[in-house]
Scaffold this motif. Structure first.
Motif, PDB file in Angstrom:
ATOM      1  N   VAL A 199      89.549  72.077  95.129  1.00  0.00           N
ATOM      2  CA  VAL A 199      90.720  72.803  94.629  1.00  0.00           C
ATOM      3  C   VAL A 199      91.322  73.652  95.753  1.00  0.00           C
ATOM      4  O   VAL A 199      90.711  73.863  96.800  1.00  0.00           O
ATOM      5  CB  VAL A 199      90.338  73.714  93.446  1.00  0.00           C
ATOM      6  CG1 VAL A 199      89.760  72.900  92.297  1.00  0.00           C
ATOM      7  CG2 VAL A 199      89.349  74.790  93.885  1.00  0.00           C
ATOM      8  N   ALA A 200      92.520  74.163  95.496  1.00  0.00           N
ATOM      9  CA  ALA A 200      93.139  75.119  96.410  1.00  0.00           C
ATOM     10  C   ALA A 200      92.396  76.455  96.315  1.00  0.00           C
ATOM     11  O   ALA A 200      91.877  76.818  95.255  1.00  0.00           O
ATOM     12  CB  ALA A 200      94.615  75.304  96.065  1.00  0.00           C
ATOM     13  N   VAL A 201      92.354  77.177  97.418  1.00  0.00           N
ATOM     14  CA  VAL A 201      91.577  78.415  97.430  1.00  0.00           C
ATOM     15  C   VAL A 201      92.163  79.464  96.482  1.00  0.00           C
ATOM     16  O   VAL A 201      91.433  80.313  95.950  1.00  0.00           O
ATOM     17  CB  VAL A 201      91.463  78.961  98.870  1.00  0.00           C
ATOM     18  CG1 VAL A 201      92.788  79.542  99.343  1.00  0.00           C
ATOM     19  CG2 VAL A 201      90.344  79.990  98.977  1.00  0.00           C
ATOM     20  N   ASP A 202      93.472  79.417  96.251  1.00  0.00           N
ATOM     21  CA  ASP A 202      94.086  80.387  95.335  1.00  0.00           C
ATOM     22  C   ASP A 202      93.586  80.222  93.906  1.00  0.00           C
ATOM     23  O   ASP A 202      93.716  81.137  93.094  1.00  0.00           O
ATOM     24  CB  ASP A 202      95.610  80.232  95.351  1.00  0.00           C
ATOM     25  CG  ASP A 202      96.233  80.779  96.627  1.00  0.00           C
ATOM     26  OD1 ASP A 202      95.541  81.505  97.355  1.00  0.00           O
ATOM     27  OD2 ASP A 202      97.409  80.457  96.894  1.00  0.00           O
ATOM     28  N   GLY A 203      92.997  79.065  93.591  1.00  0.00           N
ATOM     29  CA  GLY A 203      92.554  78.817  92.224  1.00  0.00           C
ATOM     30  C   GLY A 203      91.126  79.220  91.947  1.00  0.00           C
ATOM     31  O   GLY A 203      90.671  79.091  90.796  1.00  0.00           O
ATOM     32  N   VAL A 204      90.379  79.720  92.939  1.00  0.00           N
ATOM     33  CA  VAL A 204      88.971  80.055  92.713  1.00  0.00           C
ATOM     34  C   VAL A 204      88.836  81.499  92.239  1.00  0.00           C
ATOM     35  O   VAL A 204      89.635  82.362  92.590  1.00  0.00           O
ATOM     36  CB  VAL A 204      88.119  79.825  93.978  1.00  0.00           C
ATOM     37  CG1 VAL A 204      88.206  78.375  94.429  1.00  0.00           C
ATOM     38  CG2 VAL A 204      88.542  80.753  95.116  1.00  0.00           C
ATOM     39  N   GLY A 233      94.938  89.232 100.344  1.00  0.00           N
ATOM     40  CA  GLY A 233      95.729  90.007  99.405  1.00  0.00           C
ATOM     41  C   GLY A 233      95.196  89.962  97.997  1.00  0.00           C
ATOM     42  O   GLY A 233      95.955  90.078  97.025  1.00  0.00           O
ATOM     43  N   ARG A 234      93.873  89.807  97.841  1.00  0.00           N
ATOM     44  CA  ARG A 234      93.253  89.801  96.516  1.00  0.00           C
ATOM     45  C   ARG A 234      91.807  90.270  96.637  1.00  0.00           C
ATOM     46  O   ARG A 234      91.197  90.151  97.688  1.00  0.00           O
ATOM     47  CB  ARG A 234      93.309  88.410  95.885  1.00  0.00           C
ATOM     48  CG  ARG A 234      92.650  87.329  96.714  1.00  0.00           C
ATOM     49  CD  ARG A 234      92.779  85.951  96.104  1.00  0.00           C
ATOM     50  NE  ARG A 234      92.113  85.847  94.800  1.00  0.00           N
ATOM     51  CZ  ARG A 234      91.666  84.697  94.302  1.00  0.00           C
ATOM     52  NH1 ARG A 234      91.800  83.565  94.980  1.00  0.00           N
ATOM     53  NH2 ARG A 234      91.076  84.667  93.134  1.00  0.00           N
ATOM     54  N   ASP A 235      91.267  90.822  95.558  1.00  0.00           N
ATOM     55  CA  ASP A 235      89.903  91.343  95.558  1.00  0.00           C
ATOM     56  C   ASP A 235      88.925  90.257  95.143  1.00  0.00           C
ATOM     57  O   ASP A 235      88.297  90.325  94.071  1.00  0.00           O
ATOM     58  CB  ASP A 235      89.796  92.556  94.630  1.00  0.00           C
ATOM     59  CG  ASP A 235      90.563  93.759  95.161  1.00  0.00           C
ATOM     60  OD1 ASP A 235      90.675  93.878  96.394  1.00  0.00           O
ATOM     61  OD2 ASP A 235      91.066  94.552  94.344  1.00  0.00           O
ATOM     62  N   LEU A 236      88.755  89.258  95.978  1.00  0.00           N
ATOM     63  CA  LEU A 236      87.857  88.160  95.668  1.00  0.00           C
ATOM     64  C   LEU A 236      86.404  88.550  95.895  1.00  0.00           C
ATOM     65  O   LEU A 236      85.506  88.105  95.187  1.00  0.00           O
ATOM     66  CB  LEU A 236      88.210  86.949  96.538  1.00  0.00           C
ATOM     67  CG  LEU A 236      87.540  85.625  96.207  1.00  0.00           C
ATOM     68  CD1 LEU A 236      87.891  85.171  94.796  1.00  0.00           C
ATOM     69  CD2 LEU A 236      87.937  84.558  97.226  1.00  0.00           C
TER      70      LEU A 236
END
Length: 339
Positions: free
Chosen positions: A78-83, A320-323
């Protein structure tokens, strides 16, 4: 050589077709080309996988061909934005990497390319520099005037460059060598050195833009590329805290933090590495590590924890996200200043 990620082959490449495989990112680290060090940095592998994936997706969106296919989440790519949780595996296309023979003190690139055909990993690293930071090899290889800077000697702090410098170095030799353009073109085989430079400049531009958007300064970095059927594609991993140097609020946010810590706290080992590399070059020995009689010391727990938070917090800020479960980038940077 000194890779700290594992490599899995699902379908091998052939002379006329790309294969498929995966990078599995570990928490191992390497400094001074030593290879696996005696301990690990938690969250490091996932942060590199995530940043690399984000940069590959940015390159693809800009029309730059790559070998990236996505990150692995469960049984899916998957695309990394979807994890929702940090990935540690990256799905990639594979190319051929022939053996590079070494005999009589030199490497046989003709044999490499005879076996490579039209599908191979170019045995070069293409380096781009926007800043000359502390620890850059550029400082050892020339004075500021060599690179068009109006300075008599290198200052203690980083030196910004008006235009990026592009350099070529060897990829598969035990000791990296910087090359003039003619030798780089010969070693590149069918890939044209001008095309390699053009791709590197575009990758540098895109990574630098993202860094500026998120509060970082992108100082320098490198790419590796594959050549397939006349096309150059960006390979390996791009724009991470291991492949590139970034700073934040004047502080290094990269593997350079660990390099400088070892220089301060384990100088005997660092000196032994430098001596062994010089002796190996003089004697025509490929593996300089066999000449080192001391081993690096493990890092103290508080250093590993600070480094772990720096990788994770840096990835959060860059994406730009708290992963990752990590402190703020400002807190993580303040902590490593005191190491």
């Amino acid at each position: 050589m000194t890779s700290v990620k594992d490599f899995q082959v699902d379908d091998p490449a052939s002379s006329d077709a790309l294969g498929r495989g995966r990078f599995v990112f570990t928490d191992d680290y390497s400094v001074f080309d030593w290879g696996k060090m005696p301990d690990t940095i938690p969250k490091k592998g996932a942060s590199l996988c995530t940043m690399g994936a984000s940069n590959f997706e940015r390159l693809e969106a800009a029309g730059v061909p790559t070998h990236y296919r996505g990150v692995v989440a469960g049984d899916e790519v998957v695309a990394v934005d979807g994890v929702e949780t940090p990935p540690t595996e990256m799905a990639i296309d594979l190319t051929q990497v022939p053996d590079l023979p070494f005999s009589d003190g030199s490497y046989d690139y003709d044999t490499y390319h005879d076996a490579a055909g039209e599908n191979y990993l170019v045995p070069l690293e293409i380096v781009f520099r926007n800043v000359v930071p502390v620890g850059s090899s550029l400082r050892k290889r020339g004075s500021p005037s060599t690179y068009g800077l109006d300075l008599e000697e290198w200052p203690e702090g980083p030196v910004p460059l008006e235009e990026p410098i592009i350099e070529f170095s060897t990829k598969y030799e035990e000791q990296d060598r910087y090359l003039d353009r003619a030798e780089a073109d010969r070693i590149a085989g069918r890939a044209d050195v001008a095309d390699l430079e053009s791709v590197a400049r575009e990758v540098n531009r895109l990574v630098t833009e993202r860094a500026e958007e998120t509060g970082f300064v992108h100082q320098d970095g490198k790419i590796e590329v594959l050549y397939f059927d006349g096309e150059i594609r960006v390979a390996d991993v791009v724009g991470t805290f291991d492949e590139n140097r970034f700073s934040y609020d004047g502080q290094q946010v990269s593997k350079e933090v660990i390099r400088q810590y070892y220089k301060r706290t384990d100088p005997d080992w660092v000196e032994a590495v430098g001596t062994a590399k010089a002796e190996a070059r003089e004697a025509g020995v490929a593996d300089w590590r066999t000449l080192v009689e001391v081993s690096p010391k493990p890092l103290p727990e508080h250093v590993l924890r600070a480094a772990s938070n720096l990788y994770a917090a840096g990835a959060n800020a860059y994406l730009g996200r708290d992963l990752f479960d990590a402190p703020s980038i400002d807190a993580a940077v303040d902590r490593v200043r005191t190491l």
